[in-house]
Write an enzyme that holds these catalytic residues in place. Structure first.
Site, PDB file in Angstrom:
ATOM      1  N   ASP A  42       0.814  -1.226   0.000  1.00  0.00           N
ATOM      2  CA  ASP A  42       0.000   0.000   0.000  1.00  0.00           C
ATOM      3  C   ASP A  42       0.846   1.275   0.000  1.00  0.00           C
ATOM      4  OD1 ASP A  42       1.064   0.001   2.514  1.00  0.00           O
ATOM      5  OD2 ASP A  42      -0.834   0.113   3.597  1.00  0.00           O
ATOM      6  N   GLN A 102       8.758  26.382  -0.452  1.00  0.00           N
ATOM      7  CA  GLN A 102       7.609  27.046   0.175  1.00  0.00           C
ATOM      8  C   GLN A 102       8.073  27.475   1.578  1.00  0.00           C
ATOM      9  OE1 GLN A 102       4.762  27.533  -1.585  1.00  0.00           O
ATOM     10  NE2 GLN A 102       3.830  28.703   0.070  1.00  0.00           N
ATOM     11  N   ASP A 178      18.199  34.161 -11.817  1.00  0.00           N
ATOM     12  CA  ASP A 178      17.449  35.244 -11.180  1.00  0.00           C
ATOM     13  C   ASP A 178      18.319  35.930 -10.137  1.00  0.00           C
ATOM     14  OD1 ASP A 178      17.281  33.723  -8.792  1.00  0.00           O
ATOM     15  OD2 ASP A 178      15.509  32.698  -9.567  1.00  0.00           O
ATOM     16  N   LYS A 201      14.312  37.001 -13.654  1.00  0.00           N
ATOM     17  CA  LYS A 201      13.249  36.046 -13.966  1.00  0.00           C
ATOM     18  C   LYS A 201      12.005  36.348 -13.145  1.00  0.00           C
ATOM     19  CE  LYS A 201      12.753  31.868 -11.926  1.00  0.00           C
ATOM     20  NZ  LYS A 201      13.100  30.500 -11.504  1.00  0.00           N
ATOM     21  N   ARG A 203       8.139  34.548 -12.379  1.00  0.00           N
ATOM     22  CA  ARG A 203       7.307  33.377 -12.643  1.00  0.00           C
ATOM     23  C   ARG A 203       5.889  33.691 -12.190  1.00  0.00           C
ATOM     24  NH1 ARG A 203       8.307  27.538 -12.811  1.00  0.00           N
ATOM     25  NH2 ARG A 203      10.429  27.774 -12.037  1.00  0.00           N
ATOM     26  N   ASP A 228      22.413  27.306 -10.986  1.00  0.00           N
ATOM     27  CA  ASP A 228      21.194  27.484 -10.199  1.00  0.00           C
ATOM     28  C   ASP A 228      21.227  26.492  -9.036  1.00  0.00           C
ATOM     29  OD1 ASP A 228      18.791  28.578  -9.480  1.00  0.00           O
ATOM     30  OD2 ASP A 228      17.696  27.962 -11.275  1.00  0.00           O
ATOM     31  N   SER A 232      14.133  21.807 -11.968  1.00  0.00           N
ATOM     32  CA  SER A 232      12.930  21.013 -11.711  1.00  0.00           C
ATOM     33  C   SER A 232      12.297  20.666 -13.058  1.00  0.00           C
ATOM     34  CB  SER A 232      12.020  21.847 -10.804  1.00  0.00           C
ATOM     35  OG  SER A 232      10.865  21.173 -10.507  1.00  0.00           O
ATOM     36  N   GLY A 234      12.925  22.347 -15.688  1.00  0.00           N
ATOM     37  CA  GLY A 234      13.957  22.715 -16.663  1.00  0.00           C
ATOM     38  C   GLY A 234      13.659  24.025 -17.376  1.00  0.00           C
ATOM     39  N   GLY A 235      12.472  24.587 -17.135  1.00  0.00           N
ATOM     40  CA  GLY A 235      12.054  25.808 -17.822  1.00  0.00           C
ATOM     41  C   GLY A 235      13.003  26.973 -17.576  1.00  0.00           C
TER      42      GLY A 235
HETATM   43  C1  R5P Z   1      13.726  28.911  -8.227  1.00  0.00           C
HETATM   44  O1  R5P Z   1      13.816  30.059  -7.792  1.00  0.00           O
HETATM   45  C2  R5P Z   1      14.857  27.951  -8.261  1.00  0.00           C
HETATM   46  O2  R5P Z   1      16.072  28.541  -7.933  1.00  0.00           O
HETATM   47  C3  R5P Z   1      14.965  27.295  -9.613  1.00  0.00           C
HETATM   48  O3  R5P Z   1      15.318  28.276 -10.574  1.00  0.00           O
HETATM   49  C4  R5P Z   1      13.660  26.669  -9.997  1.00  0.00           C
HETATM   50  O4  R5P Z   1      13.146  25.900  -8.960  1.00  0.00           O
HETATM   51  C5  R5P Z   1      13.835  25.818 -11.236  1.00  0.00           C
HETATM   52  O5  R5P Z   1      12.582  25.324 -11.586  1.00  0.00           O
HETATM   53  P1  R5P Z   1      12.262  24.877 -13.063  1.00  0.00           P
HETATM   54  O6  R5P Z   1      13.346  23.959 -13.494  1.00  0.00           O
HETATM   55  O7  R5P Z   1      10.922  24.204 -12.950  1.00  0.00           O
HETATM   56  O8  R5P Z   1      12.177  26.107 -13.907  1.00  0.00           O
END
Ligand code: R5P
Length: 304
Positions: A42, A102, A178, A201, A203, A228, A232, A234-235
């Site tokens: 489970d 968060q 950023d 940057k 978002r 960085d 996550s 990659g955007g």
């Molecule tokens: C955000 O401020 C982090 O430093 C990374 O730039 C962010 O988490 C990367 O996320 P993703 O790969 O989804 O753009």
């Protein structure tokens, strides 16, 4: 009189960090203590220690990705078991700490996730938390102040930069995607010695869409590295690399401490023109080129 320096800690490689945990134990000069672990059909986890931890300093190495909720739960089970069986101190080495992004309430009525994680660690007996390049150290310090968990954050950025220096990126320009991560580009440029800068940057908090204000960087014909804390989707990385390629950079590397490695991430960044893409082993992925074992072990020896 002869003073023998005996190991004064037990290192437990958790189920998510077996390789790294073993390497950290080796670097600390102690035998790793395996943990018995199963996942029931489970999805619940079972944890059992294989030796007594009574009166010991216990170091649990457990990263929290992929599958952050399961990995966190396993970490809590290990910490609480160490507490129940009389460990003296409990050090949680969580190279990548999930929920750290968060770290404040960005809109009203949302969960302050990092605060919840600290509460859970504290009541499970964790005395020290060691992370690597946590998303925002200053905000994490604000959360730390509300708890009785000592927080130690390490930086793997000089190690990433050293690696790239040997791979032909000496004197490359260092960039952060950023302004918040400018300290990363600055630390990297101390090794690469090619200057540093940042993109701006933004978002959209609802749609997740990224916009990057690009300035003229005079990068034509030069090598550059985008640094960085994490990749996550990659955007962010893809947008930054794309901007540098569009300004005529000769070659652009993508470097970060943690890669979450989700479907499509690698393709997106490669398509933007990054070569190579490198990360550490805080989360084991095909991009793990740099080990944080020595960095963590040095910190643990300091905490003794
Ligand atoms: C955000 O401020 C982090 O430093 C990374 O730039 C962010 O988490 C990367 O996320 P993703 O790969 O989804 O753009």
């Amino acid at each position: 009189m002869l003073h023998l320096s005996l190991p004064r800690m037990i290192v437990i490689p958790g189920p998510s960090s077996l390789g790294l945990g073993w390497r950290i134990a080796e670097r600390c000069g102690v035998d790793p203590q395996p943990v018995e672990h199963r996942v029931f059909p489970d999805g619940e986890s079972y944890i059992k220690f294989t030796k007594s931890v009574s009166g010991e300093k216990v170091v649990i190495v457990q990263t929290t990705a992929p599958n952050p909720d399961t990995r966190l739960m396993q970490l809590l089970l290990m910490a609480r078991t160490a507490k129940d069986f009389g460990a003296k101190d409990i050090v949680a080495v969580v190279p990548y700490l999930a929920y750290a992004r968060q770290d404040k309430r960005f809109t009203e009525l949302e969960a302050l996730s990092l605060d919840v994680i600290f509460s859970l660690l504290e009541c499970s007996g964790v005395t020290d938390l060691v992370t690597v390049n946590i998303h925002n150290e200053a905000s994490t310090r604000d959360v730390e102040r509300k708890h009785r968990v000592r927080f130690h954050n390490l930086s793997a950025v000089p190690l990433l930069a050293e690696y790239l220096k040997k791979e032909g990126f000496d004197k490359a320009y260092s960039l952060s995607p950023d302004k918040g991560a400018i300290y990363i580009a600055e630390a990297a440029s101390k090794v690469l010695d090619g200057g540093y800068n940042f993109f701006e940057k933004t978002r959209d908090r609802k749609t997740g869409e990224i916009t990057m204000a690009v300035k003229d960087l005079n990068i034509s014909g030069r090598r550059a590295v985008v640094f960085d804390d994490m990749i996550s989707s990659g955007g962010t990385m893809a947008k930054a690399v794309e901007a540098l390629m569009a300004q005529g950079a000769e070659r652009v590397a993508a470097a970060c401490t943690h890669v979450l490695y989700m479907p499509g991430t690698e393709e997106k960044i490669r398509k933007a023109g990054a070569d190579p893409i490198i990360a550490t082993n805080t989360i084991e992925t095909p991009f793990s080129r740099v080990s944080v074992a020595g960095l963590v072990a040095d910190k643990l020896k300091e905490l003794e």
